[in-house]
Enzyme design. Structure first.
Site, PDB file in Angstrom:
ATOM      1  N   SER A 113       0.787  -1.236   0.000  1.00  0.00           N
ATOM      2  CA  SER A 113       0.000   0.000   0.000  1.00  0.00           C
ATOM      3  C   SER A 113       0.817   1.284   0.000  1.00  0.00           C
ATOM      4  O   SER A 113       0.240   2.372  -0.112  1.00  0.00           O
ATOM      5  CB  SER A 113      -0.967   0.005   1.189  1.00  0.00           C
ATOM      6  N   TYR A 134     -10.656   2.604   5.303  1.00  0.00           N
ATOM      7  CA  TYR A 134      -9.541   2.336   4.400  1.00  0.00           C
ATOM      8  C   TYR A 134      -9.917   1.192   3.464  1.00  0.00           C
ATOM      9  O   TYR A 134     -10.208   0.095   3.911  1.00  0.00           O
ATOM     10  CB  TYR A 134      -8.318   1.968   5.238  1.00  0.00           C
ATOM     11  N   ASN A 182      -9.134  -0.606  -0.606  1.00  0.00           N
ATOM     12  CA  ASN A 182      -8.390  -0.640  -1.864  1.00  0.00           C
ATOM     13  C   ASN A 182      -9.228  -0.153  -3.043  1.00  0.00           C
ATOM     14  O   ASN A 182      -8.687   0.337  -4.034  1.00  0.00           O
ATOM     15  CB  ASN A 182      -7.897  -2.060  -2.126  1.00  0.00           C
ATOM     16  N   GLY A 210       1.842  -3.699   2.732  1.00  0.00           N
ATOM     17  CA  GLY A 210       2.090  -5.135   2.740  1.00  0.00           C
ATOM     18  C   GLY A 210       1.125  -5.814   1.796  1.00  0.00           C
ATOM     19  O   GLY A 210      -0.080  -5.646   1.921  1.00  0.00           O
TER      20      GLY A 210
END
Length: 394
Positions: free
Chosen positions: A94, A200, A202, A341
């Site tokens: 990230s 949060y 993606n 990660g």
């Protein structure tokens, strides 16, 4: 604890890993006690504490008022005694998001994108809620479902595309199209109304990557090369797309999971991170992350007003536009950071002081130690941060 619970925490954990920034280093030769290590024994000891906590290896680059320091600890590969290369490549996870946010803000600076305009204006193919702005994508306040799955406050988990456990291991070379990822996310209910909370995910950054492609007419990888990688000379950084090979030199990363009640460890050095398009798919080095983050914080990539926007943190979590903003307290100051990660094997640390002069970049690899990184690493990192960023003795 099940393998899914153990593994699921890893990507989220590495994104938020540390709490600080300083940095850069005197080159260390793997496998030897160098002058650099002798001059900064507190950094070498702090790295060793991370390895002793259960990680297989770590490479570190620090740049501060004392100059540059580079070192490594642990092993490059299980069963070997060779130390990790100090110039090794790794999956940056990230930390990719900061690169993506920077390119979007460059488009804002050029007048091609409105930061507070509806994201739907630039992504018409998805029928997005028009209340969702470009800023909300970059600050994770859109409310959109995370396509790799969502954990809810009551402890329930709504699955998405497998990113943990045996399912991920078995599918780690599968190629995903970014549109496929977004449409899966949009098929799930939003977590909250746009702009009312922080989560949060993606999905926000995969949409940001597609926005870059729609606005520029070039691929995300081409635009990253044109705007950041080539101008800064980041020769060790790659936008791999669907390629699964990690170029050398590199350390090996491993993933521990359960299969039919039996614990197994698999080498996941090579993996296809099209699963995290524009959100966590880049390959980099500690030197390249240092060069990029220092240039960004030093005002070389964005005009001052937009750099200031990037650093305005959401009050709930301290996240700006692609960076975390953290006050470390007296004697330590404020740092900007974004760690990362991928689903398994690797973790990246990227920190800087607000002026870009003090940086810390690192990579850690997981091995076959029976530990949960989310539980083990913060304890080792606390000491490491105090030594590296607050000037406490080792």
């Amino acid at each position: 604890m099940t393998s899914t619970a153990n593994a699921a925490s890893t990507p989220r954990f590495f994104r938020r890993l540390g709490t600080t920034a300083l940095a850069v280093a005197l080159l260390a030769v793997p496998g030897t006690a160098t002058a650099a290590e002798q001059e900064r024994p507190e950094l070498q000891a702090a790295m060793q504490a991370v390895v002793d906590a259960g990680f297989s290896g770590m490479q570190l680059r620090v740049h501060d008022e004392r100059g540059e320091w580079v070192g490594s600890a642990g092993v490059r590969k299980l069963g070997s005694t060779a130390k990790p290369p100090t110039n090794g490549r790794f999956w940056a996870g990230s930390s990719t998001k900061t690169f993506t946010a920077t390119v979007v803000l460059q488009l804002v600076a050029e007048g091609k994108v409105g930061l507070d305009a509806p994201a739907a204006d630039y992504l018409p193919q998805f029928g997005l809620d028009r209340r969702i702005t470009v800023r909300m994508l970059l600050q994770h306040t859109s409310g959109l479902f995370n396509y790799t799955g969502e954990y809810y406050p009551d402890g329930t988990f709504v699955p998405g595309i497998p990113a943990t456990g045996k399912e991920w291991v078995d599918n780690r070379f599968h190629t995903y199209r970014p549109e496929e990822l977004v449409r899966l996310a949009l098929s799930k209910p939003a977590r909250f109304a746009p702009g009312t909370d922080f989560n949060y995910t993606n999905t926000n950054y995969t949409l940001a990557g597609l926005l870059i492609e729609n606005v520029t007419g070039r691929s995300y990888a081409e635009e990253m090369q044109r705007r950041i990688l080539r101008p800064l000379g980041l020769r060790g950084t790659v936008v791999p797309g669907a390629r699964s090979t990690l170029p050398g030199p590199h350390s090996h990363g491993y993933y521990r999971y359960q299969d039919s009640g039996e614990w197994k460890t698999v080498d996941v050095t090579h993996q296809n991170l099209s699963l995290l398009f524009a959100a966590g798919d880049m390959i980099s080095t500690t030197e390249d992350l240092r060069t990029f983050f220092s240039a960004l914080q030093g005002g070389k990539l964005l005009p001052a007003p937009l750099l200031a926007e990037m650093r305005k943190p959401d009050p709930k979590i301290g996240y700006g536009l692609g960076v975390f903003v953290q006050d470390l307290g007296p004697g330590c100051g404020t740092v900007l950071h974004h760690n990362g990660g991928p689903p398994g094997g690797y973790g990246a640390l990227m920190y800087s002081s607000p002026d870009g002069r003090k940086t810390l970049t690192a990579s850690v690899t997981t091995g076959d130690h029976p530990m949960n990184p989310a539980e083990v690493f913060p304890k080792a990192l606390e000491k490491f941060i105090k030594v590296a960023y607050c000037g406490e003795p080792g």
